[in-house]
Write a protein that holds these residues in place. Structure first.
Motif, PDB file in Angstrom:
ATOM      1  N   THR A 188      -2.885   4.881   5.426  1.00  0.00           N
ATOM      2  CA  THR A 188      -1.891   5.650   4.684  1.00  0.00           C
ATOM      3  C   THR A 188      -1.917   7.105   5.115  1.00  0.00           C
TER       4      THR A 188
ATOM      5  N   HIS B  42      -8.679  -6.270   1.948  1.00  0.00           N
ATOM      6  CA  HIS B  42      -7.380  -5.613   2.095  1.00  0.00           C
ATOM      7  C   HIS B  42      -7.603  -4.268   2.774  1.00  0.00           C
TER       8      HIS B  42
ATOM      9  N   GLU C 103      -5.429  -0.839   4.256  1.00  0.00           N
ATOM     10  CA  GLU C 103      -4.118  -0.193   4.292  1.00  0.00           C
ATOM     11  C   GLU C 103      -4.284   1.234   4.793  1.00  0.00           C
TER      12      GLU C 103
END
Length: 111
Positions: free
Chosen positions: A86, A82, A84
């Motif tokens: 940000t 995963h 991500e």
């Protein structure tokens, strides 16, 4: 008579000491010795790695993708499950030693 009594008590003391050590040795061999502590093992499903990337001028690079990173564990490349990006804020604490022991290199610290 006192000398005879003292020699008997020394002999008894030596016998008691020998019996004591033999008892300890026998107890240890029969499993009465201290057992090792229990071992707890766990498996981790997710390891979170927070990464910040800057260029040579110190500017944040925010356009990186999952393929721009590689994670290794014990020399073996691991898949990134995963990813991500940000822009969440983070907290930073900076502690500077300004005591007398840093007088000679405070200018370097301040830079």
């Amino acid at each position: 008579m006192i000398a005879s009594f003292l020699s008997i008590s020394r002999l008894q003391l030596i016998i008691l000491a020998c019996l004591f050590f033999l008892t300890i040795i026998a107890a240890a061999s029969n499993g009465y010795a201290q057992q090792p502590e229990d071992v707890i093992t766990t498996e981790t499903a997710l390891v979170q790695l927070n990464v910040g990337v800057v260029d040579r001028q110190g500017n944040a690079i925010t356009t990186l993708a999952q393929n721009d990173f590689a994670v290794f564990e014990d020399g073996v490349r691991r898949p990134i499950q995963h990813f991500e990006a940000t822009d969440r804020p983070f907290s930073l604490v900076l502690l500077l030693d300004m005591s007398g022991s840093t007088v000679n290199f405070r200018q370097q610290i301040q830079q």
